[in-house]
Scaffold this motif. Structure first.
Motif, PDB file in Angstrom:
ATOM      1  N   PHE A 270       0.844  -1.203   0.000  1.00  0.00           N
ATOM      2  CA  PHE A 270       0.000   0.000   0.000  1.00  0.00           C
ATOM      3  C   PHE A 270       0.878   1.251   0.000  1.00  0.00           C
ATOM      4  CE2 PHE A 270      -2.350   3.392   2.060  1.00  0.00           C
ATOM      5  CZ  PHE A 270      -3.577   3.333   1.430  1.00  0.00           C
ATOM      6  N   ASP A 271       0.511   2.232  -0.816  1.00  0.00           N
ATOM      7  CA  ASP A 271       1.288   3.464  -0.946  1.00  0.00           C
ATOM      8  C   ASP A 271       0.901   4.438   0.160  1.00  0.00           C
ATOM      9  OD1 ASP A 271       2.714   5.673  -1.669  1.00  0.00           O
ATOM     10  OD2 ASP A 271       1.749   5.967  -3.623  1.00  0.00           O
ATOM     11  N   ASP A 272       1.757   4.551   1.162  1.00  0.00           N
ATOM     12  CA  ASP A 272       1.490   5.468   2.274  1.00  0.00           C
ATOM     13  C   ASP A 272       2.493   6.623   2.310  1.00  0.00           C
ATOM     14  OD1 ASP A 272       3.828   4.300   3.169  1.00  0.00           O
ATOM     15  OD2 ASP A 272       2.883   3.135   4.760  1.00  0.00           O
ATOM     16  N   LEU A 273       3.167   6.882   1.199  1.00  0.00           N
ATOM     17  CA  LEU A 273       4.231   7.881   1.203  1.00  0.00           C
ATOM     18  C   LEU A 273       3.726   9.294   1.479  1.00  0.00           C
ATOM     19  CD1 LEU A 273       6.547   6.664  -1.705  1.00  0.00           C
ATOM     20  CD2 LEU A 273       6.866   6.409   0.762  1.00  0.00           C
ATOM     21  N   ASP A 274       2.438   9.562   1.225  1.00  0.00           N
ATOM     22  CA  ASP A 274       1.914  10.898   1.505  1.00  0.00           C
ATOM     23  C   ASP A 274       1.327  11.010   2.914  1.00  0.00           C
ATOM     24  OD1 ASP A 274      -0.280   9.288   1.035  1.00  0.00           O
ATOM     25  OD2 ASP A 274      -1.404  10.822  -0.064  1.00  0.00           O
ATOM     26  N   TRP A 275       1.434   9.939   3.705  1.00  0.00           N
ATOM     27  CA  TRP A 275       0.952   9.983   5.076  1.00  0.00           C
ATOM     28  C   TRP A 275       1.962  10.728   5.959  1.00  0.00           C
ATOM     29  CZ3 TRP A 275      -1.382   4.715   6.996  1.00  0.00           C
ATOM     30  CH2 TRP A 275      -2.406   4.326   6.126  1.00  0.00           C
ATOM     31  N   ALA A 276       1.482  11.234   7.082  1.00  0.00           N
ATOM     32  CA  ALA A 276       2.351  11.891   8.050  1.00  0.00           C
ATOM     33  C   ALA A 276       3.309  10.877   8.676  1.00  0.00           C
ATOM     34  CB  ALA A 276       1.514  12.550   9.139  1.00  0.00           C
ATOM     35  N   VAL A 277       4.570  11.267   8.793  1.00  0.00           N
ATOM     36  CA  VAL A 277       5.556  10.442   9.491  1.00  0.00           C
ATOM     37  C   VAL A 277       5.372  10.649  10.993  1.00  0.00           C
ATOM     38  CG1 VAL A 277       8.010  10.048   9.897  1.00  0.00           C
ATOM     39  CG2 VAL A 277       7.184  10.527   7.581  1.00  0.00           C
ATOM     40  N   ILE A 278       5.373   9.550  11.742  1.00  0.00           N
ATOM     41  CA  ILE A 278       5.187   9.611  13.191  1.00  0.00           C
ATOM     42  C   ILE A 278       6.495   9.198  13.870  1.00  0.00           C
ATOM     43  CG2 ILE A 278       3.906   8.708  15.162  1.00  0.00           C
ATOM     44  CD1 ILE A 278       1.603   8.103  13.292  1.00  0.00           C
ATOM     45  N   PRO A 279       7.152  10.109  14.599  1.00  0.00           N
ATOM     46  CA  PRO A 279       8.320   9.698  15.372  1.00  0.00           C
ATOM     47  C   PRO A 279       7.938   8.581  16.337  1.00  0.00           C
ATOM     48  CG  PRO A 279       8.128  12.102  15.318  1.00  0.00           C
ATOM     49  CD  PRO A 279       6.852  11.543  14.751  1.00  0.00           C
ATOM     50  N   PRO A 280       8.814   7.607  16.538  1.00  0.00           N
ATOM     51  CA  PRO A 280       8.455   6.470  17.397  1.00  0.00           C
ATOM     52  C   PRO A 280       7.904   6.864  18.762  1.00  0.00           C
ATOM     53  CG  PRO A 280      10.499   6.017  16.250  1.00  0.00           C
ATOM     54  CD  PRO A 280      10.150   7.430  15.932  1.00  0.00           C
ATOM     55  N   ALA A 281       8.497   7.857  19.391  1.00  0.00           N
ATOM     56  CA  ALA A 281       8.027   8.267  20.711  1.00  0.00           C
ATOM     57  C   ALA A 281       6.632   8.864  20.663  1.00  0.00           C
ATOM     58  CB  ALA A 281       9.000   9.268  21.325  1.00  0.00           C
ATOM     59  N   ASP A 282       6.202   9.331  19.483  1.00  0.00           N
ATOM     60  CA  ASP A 282       4.878   9.948  19.353  1.00  0.00           C
ATOM     61  C   ASP A 282       3.777   8.938  19.046  1.00  0.00           C
ATOM     62  OD1 ASP A 282       6.019  12.351  19.877  1.00  0.00           O
ATOM     63  OD2 ASP A 282       5.829  13.166  17.845  1.00  0.00           O
ATOM     64  N   LEU A 283       4.105   7.649  18.988  1.00  0.00           N
ATOM     65  CA  LEU A 283       3.051   6.648  18.838  1.00  0.00           C
ATOM     66  C   LEU A 283       2.086   6.691  20.019  1.00  0.00           C
ATOM     67  CD1 LEU A 283       5.173   3.645  17.521  1.00  0.00           C
ATOM     68  CD2 LEU A 283       3.444   4.901  16.231  1.00  0.00           C
ATOM     69  N   GLY A 284       2.566   7.170  21.154  1.00  0.00           N
ATOM     70  CA  GLY A 284       1.739   7.253  22.346  1.00  0.00           C
ATOM     71  C   GLY A 284       0.894   8.513  22.429  1.00  0.00           C
ATOM     72  N   VAL A 285       0.986   9.394  21.417  1.00  0.00           N
ATOM     73  CA  VAL A 285       0.170  10.605  21.414  1.00  0.00           C
ATOM     74  C   VAL A 285      -1.289  10.239  21.174  1.00  0.00           C
ATOM     75  CG1 VAL A 285      -0.293  12.750  20.155  1.00  0.00           C
ATOM     76  CG2 VAL A 285       2.067  12.081  20.677  1.00  0.00           C
ATOM     77  N   ARG A 286      -2.200  10.907  21.867  1.00  0.00           N
ATOM     78  CA  ARG A 286      -3.639  10.634  21.707  1.00  0.00           C
ATOM     79  C   ARG A 286      -4.092  11.129  20.346  1.00  0.00           C
ATOM     80  NH1 ARG A 286      -1.253   8.907  26.254  1.00  0.00           N
ATOM     81  NH2 ARG A 286      -2.726   8.475  27.942  1.00  0.00           N
ATOM     82  N   ARG A 287      -4.749  10.254  19.576  1.00  0.00           N
ATOM     83  CA  ARG A 287      -5.165  10.584  18.221  1.00  0.00           C
ATOM     84  C   ARG A 287      -6.651  10.283  18.013  1.00  0.00           C
ATOM     85  NH1 ARG A 287       0.277   9.441  17.423  1.00  0.00           N
ATOM     86  NH2 ARG A 287       1.272  10.938  16.009  1.00  0.00           N
ATOM     87  N   GLY A 288      -7.158  10.769  16.881  1.00  0.00           N
ATOM     88  CA  GLY A 288      -8.559  10.577  16.559  1.00  0.00           C
ATOM     89  C   GLY A 288      -9.411  11.659  17.203  1.00  0.00           C
TER      90      GLY A 288
END
Length: 216
Positions: free
Chosen positions: A87-105
């Motif tokens: 799947f082509d996700d190259l236009d998606w936002a890059v998430i720094p590993p430490a920011d995986l824990g950021v509240r989203r949605g």
């Protein structure tokens, strides 16, 4: 090989064989791992050459299956179908590993795709990976479905590590049916779900942990 394009079904599809006769998927060992790498750190993700990307997924209305009961004219699907291999996700936002824990949605009923590719290194902090069993472990608040190389490991009526495991419970998905080798690549797509869905909670979704566990 899994499909790398999504075609929405238009009619119900019977299983190709009785579901309970399907071979079970390998399950993660219950013993302590010999080595663990934390993918929520820059150093840990760098070990596997992992670059995390994310995007919100939406529920979209679509026509019901043609053999649905007559009162059902429409149904629902998810977009995008980012579980697909390649799947082509190259236009998606890059998430720094430490920011995986950021509240989203947006809270309530919401969904986020997280994607990355893991390449098995020859050595991790002195641990030789050749011949080891590797397990991808992720715990999403509140639920997750996990796809590896375009496939969600699941078997009807049996433990299915790729499907929802329970409320705030980790998915532990074996990356390969057998030992891994240096250079093996695994395309990981995590479908994160804010829930319980019927409760439409007043909170947000986030990743509690993301790791690779190695076993001997």
């Amino acid at each position: 090989m899994p499909e790398n394009t999504w075609t929405r079904p238009t009619a119900s599809i019977a299983p190709s064989r009785p579901p309970l006769l399907a071979a079970p998927h390998p399950l993660a060992p219950l013993i302590p791992p010999a080595h663990v790498v934390d993918l929520m750190t820059a150093a840990g993700s760098a070990v596997f050459g992992a670059r995390w990307r994310g995007r919100e997924a939406k529920i979209v209305e679509c026509p019901a299956l043609t053999d649905a009961m007559p009162e059902f004219k429409t149904t629902y699907d998810i977009e995008p179908h980012a579980e697909l291999l390649g799947f082509d996700d190259l236009d998606w936002a890059v998430i720094p590993p430490a920011d995986l824990g950021v509240r989203r949605g947006g809270g309530l009923v919401s969904f986020i795709w997280f994607r990355t590719t893991l390449t098995i290194p020859a050595n991790v902090a002195g641990f030789d990976t050749a011949g080891a069993k590797a397990v991808f472990r992720v715990n999403v608040d509140d639920y997750a479905e996990v796809w590896i190389n375009g496939t969600m490991p699941r078997t009807p009526g049996r433990p299915s590590p790729g499907a929802i495991q329970g409320f705030n419970m980790p998915n532990r998905v074996v990356l390969a049916d057998g030992a891994v080798s240096p250079g093996d690549r695994f395309e990981v797509a995590v479908f994160a779900i804010n829930g319980p869905i019927s409760a439409a909670p007043g909170n947000f979704l986030f990743v509690r942990e993301a790791k690779v566990e190695f076993f001997r």
